[in-house]
Design a protein around this motif. Structure first.
Motif, short mmCIF file in Angstrom:
data_model
loop_
_atom_site.label_atom_id
_atom_site.label_comp_id
_atom_site.label_asym_id
_atom_site.label_seq_id
_atom_site.Cartn_x
_atom_site.Cartn_y
_atom_site.Cartn_z
N GLU A 101 48.43 52.00 13.65
CA GLU A 101 49.04 50.36 13.64
C GLU A 101 47.71 49.59 13.73
O GLU A 101 46.80 49.73 14.50
CB GLU A 101 50.05 50.06 14.55
CG GLU A 101 51.21 50.93 14.45
CD GLU A 101 52.05 50.55 13.50
OE1 GLU A 101 51.71 49.40 12.90
OE2 GLU A 101 53.21 51.29 13.24
N PRO A 102 47.91 48.27 13.09
CA PRO A 102 46.84 47.42 13.31
C PRO A 102 46.79 46.60 14.79
O PRO A 102 47.96 46.36 15.19
CB PRO A 102 47.15 46.24 12.09
CG PRO A 102 48.49 46.49 12.04
CD PRO A 102 48.88 47.85 12.32
N VAL A 103 45.49 46.63 15.15
CA VAL A 103 45.48 45.66 16.51
C VAL A 103 44.33 44.66 16.24
O VAL A 103 43.38 44.83 15.62
CB VAL A 103 45.02 46.82 17.70
CG1 VAL A 103 46.29 47.56 18.05
CG2 VAL A 103 43.74 47.63 17.27
N ARG A 104 44.25 43.65 17.10
CA ARG A 104 43.21 42.75 17.09
C ARG A 104 42.24 43.14 18.43
O ARG A 104 42.86 43.17 19.60
CB ARG A 104 43.79 41.28 17.39
CG ARG A 104 42.58 40.17 17.14
CD ARG A 104 42.30 39.97 16.01
NE ARG A 104 41.13 38.74 15.96
CZ ARG A 104 40.63 38.52 14.96
NH1 ARG A 104 40.38 39.28 13.88
NH2 ARG A 104 39.88 37.05 14.90
N LEU A 105 41.12 43.05 18.43
CA LEU A 105 40.17 43.38 19.72
C LEU A 105 39.35 42.37 19.89
O LEU A 105 38.62 41.76 18.82
CB LEU A 105 39.65 44.92 19.29
CG LEU A 105 38.63 45.41 20.34
CD1 LEU A 105 38.69 47.00 20.38
CD2 LEU A 105 37.01 44.99 20.02
N ILE A 106 38.99 42.33 21.10
CA ILE A 106 37.80 41.16 21.61
C ILE A 106 36.92 42.29 22.36
O ILE A 106 37.42 42.97 23.34
CB ILE A 106 38.47 40.01 22.54
CG1 ILE A 106 37.11 39.41 22.95
CG2 ILE A 106 39.06 40.72 23.67
CD1 ILE A 106 37.27 38.05 23.62
N GLU A 107 35.75 42.08 22.09
CA GLU A 107 34.50 42.79 22.74
C GLU A 107 33.83 41.67 23.26
O GLU A 107 33.00 40.93 22.70
CB GLU A 107 33.95 43.57 21.57
CG GLU A 107 33.08 44.84 22.37
CD GLU A 107 32.36 45.76 21.16
OE1 GLU A 107 31.69 46.78 21.61
OE2 GLU A 107 32.48 45.52 19.99
N SER A 108 33.47 42.08 24.44
CA SER A 108 32.82 41.20 25.51
C SER A 108 31.82 42.03 26.53
O SER A 108 31.91 43.16 26.78
CB SER A 108 33.42 40.11 26.17
OG SER A 108 32.71 39.02 26.80
N VAL A 109 30.79 41.22 27.05
CA VAL A 109 29.94 41.96 28.47
C VAL A 109 30.06 40.88 29.55
O VAL A 109 30.21 39.61 29.34
CB VAL A 109 28.63 42.02 27.97
CG1 VAL A 109 27.69 42.38 29.15
CG2 VAL A 109 28.58 42.96 26.82
N PHE A 110 30.40 41.48 30.71
CA PHE A 110 30.08 40.54 32.11
C PHE A 110 29.21 41.46 33.02
O PHE A 110 29.32 42.67 32.84
CB PHE A 110 31.65 40.39 32.52
CG PHE A 110 32.51 41.65 33.00
CD1 PHE A 110 32.40 42.07 34.32
CD2 PHE A 110 33.05 42.43 32.11
CE1 PHE A 110 32.95 42.98 34.83
CE2 PHE A 110 33.62 43.59 32.76
CZ PHE A 110 33.57 44.09 33.97
N GLN A 111 29.11 40.61 33.97
CA GLN A 111 28.20 41.27 35.01
C GLN A 111 28.76 41.13 36.35
O GLN A 111 29.32 40.23 36.72
CB GLN A 111 26.88 40.27 35.23
CG GLN A 111 25.71 40.76 35.91
CD GLN A 111 24.49 39.95 35.96
OE1 GLN A 111 24.40 38.83 35.50
NE2 GLN A 111 23.65 40.43 36.88
N GLN A 112 28.53 42.18 37.14
CA GLN A 112 29.13 42.25 38.45
C GLN A 112 28.33 43.09 39.31
O GLN A 112 28.04 44.20 38.80
CB GLN A 112 30.53 43.04 38.17
CG GLN A 112 31.28 43.14 39.81
CD GLN A 112 32.93 43.42 39.31
OE1 GLN A 112 33.60 43.00 38.53
NE2 GLN A 112 33.34 44.07 40.43
N ASP A 113 28.12 42.58 40.40
CA ASP A 113 27.16 43.20 41.39
C ASP A 113 25.93 43.79 40.82
O ASP A 113 25.36 44.87 41.09
CB ASP A 113 27.88 44.23 42.03
CG ASP A 113 29.14 44.01 42.72
OD1 ASP A 113 29.19 42.94 43.52
OD2 ASP A 113 30.22 44.65 42.61
N GLY A 114 25.45 42.89 39.94
CA GLY A 114 24.03 43.48 39.35
C GLY A 114 24.04 44.15 38.10
O GLY A 114 22.89 44.35 37.69
N SER A 115 25.17 44.82 37.91
CA SER A 115 25.40 45.49 37.04
C SER A 115 26.02 44.93 35.49
O SER A 115 26.90 43.95 35.92
CB SER A 115 26.08 46.99 37.16
OG SER A 115 25.53 47.58 38.23
N PHE A 116 25.83 45.47 34.32
CA PHE A 116 26.52 44.96 33.10
C PHE A 116 27.58 45.79 32.76
O PHE A 116 27.41 47.15 32.68
CB PHE A 116 25.38 44.48 32.07
CG PHE A 116 24.46 43.26 32.35
CD1 PHE A 116 24.82 42.21 31.81
CD2 PHE A 116 23.21 43.73 33.08
CE1 PHE A 116 24.24 41.00 32.35
CE2 PHE A 116 22.60 42.76 33.48
CZ PHE A 116 22.82 41.32 33.01
#
Length: 419
Positions: A101-116
């Motif tokens: 089935e079709p889906v909409r996707l967001i791809e992002s990057v965040f930083q937590q405790d010095g790691s990505f």
């Protein structure tokens, strides 16, 4: 093509392209709003997941969509620092539907405790996909409905607006200058049509006045010419009977009398031709052309006998046709007289009546000039001819909606009246 149809077609073509353009713009604007709404929802879900991950570090270990709508995976600082949020459409296998089935996707990057970490959040597009289909077909039916409705309404109102114009055309088509003097004009609020009515009325009045003046002039001129000609002929005839003239003088007097009589015939022929062209023979009735032809042949028997010509009538069929009986008689008389006059003594003139034509055949040596045979004063060089007989015949045929033609075949002149 009628002006009404032309303007309606022109308007419809413009309308089709214009509405199609606006429908496409509207369709893509709505799609953009749908995607914008979905992307805002995905962005909000992403922020909630990131917040949850900071409160519960175990969330960072979710690497499959099996029990949720997001996944998180570690990434390198180099990728994390240069990465920007990306939205895209993709397909995902749905176990409950057993299909992708079709889906909409967001791809992002965040930083937590010095790691990505790279995060992907999805939302189903099934409802949005159905919405797009519904939107497309709704717009399509709306587009077609608008086109049809606008074209029909435009055609109806234009037809109503142009009604005075078409009524004027019909009345002009049925207008007869011999019978009618005025026509009834349709009341209209449109300035152009009102102006047209005024101009047509003015033109018709001038035409009727010119027609009456011409008719009166021809009748007066004919009468004024006929009277002095008749007086001159009578005086010359009395002079010839009473005066003691020499043989040479009598021959000169005979020549003058012959010229005056020819001038009298010419005057009558020109008057008749003018009356035919001005449609002054308005009375019409059903004519039996067989009976009329027999009657005229009987009247010409003495003339034919004098010229030693035999008239043979062949009736293959009967013809009845609507028209002026006086004009029909003139037409038959002129063609029969022409055939007898131009036939050598001792020969035969044939009159053949078929289902759709009457033919006059007489022997001859050479064909006549087809482009001049029906011209005025053709043959006027002969003393007994005014040169107007065939011109009058042609005018009568046209007035009665008949076709008069000439052919030459097997040393025979053939004049045919086609019905």
């Amino acid at each position: 093509m009628k002006l009404l149809n032309f303007t309606t077609t022109y308007f419809a073509v413009i309308l089709v392209f214009l509405l199609a353009l606006w429908a496409l713009i509207f369709y893509f604007e709505i799609l953009d709003e749908i995607y914008d709404s979905m992307d805002d929802g995905l962005d909000n879900q992403k922020m909630l997941v990131i917040r949850k991950a900071r409160q519960d570090p175990s969330v960072l270990e979710k690497s499959a969509f099996e029990d949720g709508n997001y996944i998180i995976s570690p990434t390198t600082p180099q990728i994390g620092r240069d990465f920007t949020d990306a939205y895209r459409d993709t397909l995902m296998y749905m176990e409950n539907e057993d299909e992708y089935e079709p889906v909409r996707l967001i791809e992002s990057v965040f930083q937590q405790d010095g790691s990505f970490y790279k995060i992907k959040v999805i939302t189903s597009m099934v409802e949005e996909d159905d919405l797009r289909k519904e939107l497309f077909f709704s717009l399509l039916w709306l587009y077609l409905g608008l086109i049809l409705t606008i074209v029909l309404l435009n055609s109806y109102f234009q037809k109503k607006a142009w009604q005075p114009f078409y009524k004027l055309l019909r009345r002009l088509e049925n207008f007869s200058i011999e019978k009618d003097r005025t026509i009834k004009y349709e009341e209209t609020k449109i300035d152009e049509f009102r102006l047209l009515n005024e101009r047509v009325d003015s033109l018709l009045k001038k035409s009727v006045e010119s027609y009456n003046s011409q008719k009166e002039f021809i009748e007066n001129a004919s009468h004024e010419l006929q009277t002095p000609l008749a007086i001159s002929i009578n005086k010359l005839e009395l002079m010839a009977e009473n005066a003691e003239l020499s043989q040479e003088q009598m021959e000169e007097l005979g020549t003058v009398l012959q010229s005056l009589e020819r001038l009298t015939r010419l005057n009558r022929s020109l008057l008749l031709l003018s009356r035919i062209e001005n449609r002054q023979f308005a009375e019409e009735e059903k004519i039996n052309w067989n009976s009329l032809t027999k009657q005229i042949i009987t009247e010409f028997q003495d003339y034919a006998a004098h010229r030693e010509v035999k008239i043979v009538l062949a009736e293959e069929n009967s013809i009845e046709h609507q028209g002026s009986k006086d004009l029909a008689g003139m037409l038959i008389s002129n063609l029969l007289k022409n055939a007898i006059f131009h036939t050598p003594s001792g020969t035969v003139v044939k009159v053949i009546i078929s289902s759709r034509s009457i033919k006059f055949e007489n022997p001859g040596k050479a064909a006549l000039e087809k482009n001049k045979i029906f011209s005025r004063f053709k043959g006027a060089e002969k003393a007994d001819s005014t040169g107007l007989g065939l011109a009058i015949s042609k005018a009568i045929a046209e007035k009665m909606d008949l076709d008069l033609t000439y052919t030459f075949h097997d040393q025979t002149h053939i004049f045919t009246i086609d019905f």
